[in-house]
Write an enzyme that holds these catalytic residues in place. Structure first.
Site, PDB file in Angstrom:
ATOM      1  N   GLU A 288      61.881  35.734  47.712  1.00  0.00           N
ATOM      2  CA  GLU A 288      61.004  35.967  46.550  1.00  0.00           C
ATOM      3  C   GLU A 288      61.314  37.277  45.843  1.00  0.00           C
ATOM      4  O   GLU A 288      60.405  38.021  45.464  1.00  0.00           O
ATOM      5  CB  GLU A 288      59.534  35.947  47.003  1.00  0.00           C
ATOM      6  CG  GLU A 288      59.132  34.589  47.544  1.00  0.00           C
ATOM      7  CD  GLU A 288      57.700  34.533  48.013  1.00  0.00           C
ATOM      8  OE1 GLU A 288      57.045  33.511  47.758  1.00  0.00           O
ATOM      9  OE2 GLU A 288      57.252  35.514  48.621  1.00  0.00           O
TER      10      GLU A 288
HETATM   11  N1  IFG Z   1      55.949  32.907  50.899  1.00  0.00           N
HETATM   12  C1  IFG Z   1      56.340  34.272  51.266  1.00  0.00           C
HETATM   13  C2  IFG Z   1      55.552  34.932  52.367  1.00  0.00           C
HETATM   14  C3  IFG Z   1      54.085  34.517  52.385  1.00  0.00           C
HETATM   15  C4  IFG Z   1      54.001  33.006  52.366  1.00  0.00           C
HETATM   16  C5  IFG Z   1      52.559  32.552  52.583  1.00  0.00           C
HETATM   17  C6  IFG Z   1      58.150  33.323  52.591  1.00  0.00           C
HETATM   18  C7  IFG Z   1      59.562  33.447  53.111  1.00  0.00           C
HETATM   19  C8  IFG Z   1      54.561  32.507  51.075  1.00  0.00           C
HETATM   20  N2  IFG Z   1      57.750  34.254  51.678  1.00  0.00           N
HETATM   21  O1  IFG Z   1      57.436  32.445  53.009  1.00  0.00           O
HETATM   22  O2  IFG Z   1      55.629  36.344  52.222  1.00  0.00           O
HETATM   23  O3  IFG Z   1      53.377  35.087  51.307  1.00  0.00           O
HETATM   24  O4  IFG Z   1      52.515  31.164  52.857  1.00  0.00           O
END
Ligand code: IFG
Length: 522
Positions: A332
């Site tokens: 992200e």
């Molecule tokens: N995606 C984000 C996490 C977390 C997650 C919550 C990943 C690799 C959503 N990154 O999952 O930091 O916020 O479900």
């Protein structure tokens, strides 16, 4: 006289049937999770008595440690005062015997053979790890009350037969996000012990994010004194000193669990950027952040200081981490241009390698040029993971739609999010990592990891509601061959783990899909 005989007969039959009822004699009916590869019952039972001791072959401290681990699990509830002794040959009857075998190739490094007769319990393995996993099975062959911390009335019988067992995948793990909400050392150790009970062998600690930096780095002290001082919701946060981190690593190692520490970058870095103005492009520190948005932060990939920072962090973390992998995150990074992200990931892989470690990263890192030993953790975009496969990388399967422990069970369950999916217990179990994405084959997969992100949970009780019982299914997916797995059969074994989880003081979610064997069904 007749009446007395009738009463006597009734009493004798009651006692007899009473005993028989709780005398397990069919090993194939035991509720073992993960399900073993093979069970051959012989229809009798073995009695643990106050004459029973645990004997380990030879003088190895590791085998004595495994023997003591089992004794410590059995003695509080049985009160049998089981001792651990060394021996050069098989002990007298009535005892438990742990020994390393010559080379039982089929068992590999983590498999074991458990042979139980009415007069002996013999556990053999090629390596100590196999003995440790055989010990978890022994625990599950005894009544659930064996897991209680207080003295219980016996008897303590196990059905007889032979179990030969070994894992499908080498990486069987979970992840705890201690950045969104901080979890104390004792809470982390409890989870580690629970993972070991279900034969998991990897524990990924998500140590840094926008909301918190949780590991002391002596060359950059503000990361924890400032960056560790809060958490989601504005609570006090916290951090592990390097001594506490080493204590967690040792505790895990004693349970054959390898710790994989994660420093997420270049995104998810607000806690670091808030701690050091000089890390920021504009030279100003950001504010500490206590919300749950993602994708707004980025290290300055053009600043040389950024790479000195990363080198210092990785150097200190690598020195504290016996495992061969360090997780660099990479997810992200919406605030990092792709043309900056790619060279950044390439350079961080060099830094990690320079400190003698290999790289694990979320699937976006496959956009960069991956080093041969780099592992791609598939969480969201299958095409990223496939890019990794095409570069020769291995894949760690953590598909959010199937394996994210922070997903709600359904639209009304208390904790968790649901951006990826609602994951009821059956959905968490009913999938095969090797048949999820066509281009990701069995040989590309190192194993499975079920991550718990902690935006919505802040203590062990809340975390356990999300982790259990789904973790038992992920443990079985990682250990048991897919052709032996079936939800309708698994859910019966799972139901019998309700009482066991209660005895282990685990606050599990009582899914309505399972006919739990607990006394006070919720
Ligand atoms: N995606 C984000 C996490 C977390 C997650 C919550 C990943 C690799 C959503 N990154 O999952 O930091 O916020 O479900």
């Amino acid at each position: 006289m007749k009446k007395q005989n009738t009463i006597l007969a009734f009493v004798v039959l009651t006692v007899l049937f009473g005993q028989m009822a709780c005398t397990p004699t069919d090993l194939s009916k035991a509720s073992i999770i993960p399900k073993p590869v093979s069970i051959v019952p012989t229809g009798d039972s073995f009695d643990l008595t106050d004459q029973t001791d645990i004997y380990v072959q030879g003088e190895s401290a590791e085998l004595l440690g495994i023997g003591q681990y089992l004794a410590d699990k059995l003695n509080p509830s049985t009160g049998l005062g089981i001792e651990v002794k060394t021996t050069s040959e098989a002990p007298a009857s009535g005892n438990i015997y742990l020994s390393l075998s010559e080379n039982d190739a089929e068992l590999g490094d983590e498999g074991y053979e458990l042979t139980i007769t009415d007069s002996s319990v013999k556990l053999t393995a090629n390596k100590p790890a196999g003995l440790f996993y055989g010990v978890q099975t022994i625990r599950q062959l005894l009544p659930s009350k064996v897991e209680l911390a207080t003295s219980q009335k016996g008897s303590w019988k196990m059905a007889t037969g032979t179990i030969r067992d070994y894992p499908e995948y080498g990486y069987r793990g979970s992840m705890l996000d201690v950045a969104r909400h901080f979890f104390e050392v004792e809470e982390v150790k409890t989870l580690i012990d629970q993972l070991a009970t279900y034969k998991m062998n990897r524990f990924h600690l998500h140590l840094s994010d926008d909301q918190g930096w949780r590991i002391e780095i002596k060359s950059w002290p503000n990361l924890t004194t400032h960056g560790g001082s809060t958490e989601v919701g504005g609570g006090p946060g916290g951090f592990y000193t390097q001594e506490q981190y080493s204590d967690i690593v040792k505790y895990a190692q004693e349970r054959f669990i390898t710790i994989i520490p994660e420093i997420d970058m270049p995104g998810h870095t607000n806690a670091a950027l808030a701690s050091y103005p000089e890390l920021n492009k504009n030279g100003k520190a950001t504010e500490l952040y206590t919300g749950i948005e993602v994708g707004f932060s980025s290290l300055d990939t053009h600043k040389e200081l950024t790479y000195k920072f990363i080198d210092d962090v990785i150097r200190e973390l690598a020195a504290l981490t016996p495992g061969e992998y360090i997780h660099i995150g990479g997810d992200e990074s919406h605030a990092t241009k792709i043309e900056d992200y790619i060279p950044f990931i390439n350079r961080v892989q060099d830094i990690v390698e320079a400190h003698g470690k290999k790289v694990l990263g979320w699937d976006e890192i496959a956009l960069a040029t991956l080093k041969p030993n780099t592992i791609v953790q598939y969480w969201a975009l299958a095409e990223n993971a496939v890019k990794g496969v095409k570069q020769g990388a291995k894949v760690l399967m953590s598909p959010a739609k199937n394996a994210y422990l922070d997903m709600q069970y359904d639209s009304v369950s208390t904790f968790g999010l649901h951006w990826a999916a609602y994951i009821e217990v059956d959905k968490g179990y009913n999938w095969d990592p090797a048949n999820l994405v066509p281009e990701i084959k069995r040989e590309n997969i190192v194993g499975i990891e079920a991550p718990l992100w902690s935006e919505t949970v802040s203590n062990r009780f809340e975390a356990e509601y999300l982790i259990f019982p789904r973790l038992l299914g992920y443990a079985e997916i990682g250990w048991t061959p897919v052709e032996l797995r079936n939800w309708d059969e698994y859910k019966v074994r799972l139901a019998n783990h309700g009482e066991r989880m209660e005895a282990m003081n685990i606050s599990f979610y009582p899914s309505k899909l399972v006919d739990w064997n607990v006394k006070d069904k919720k």
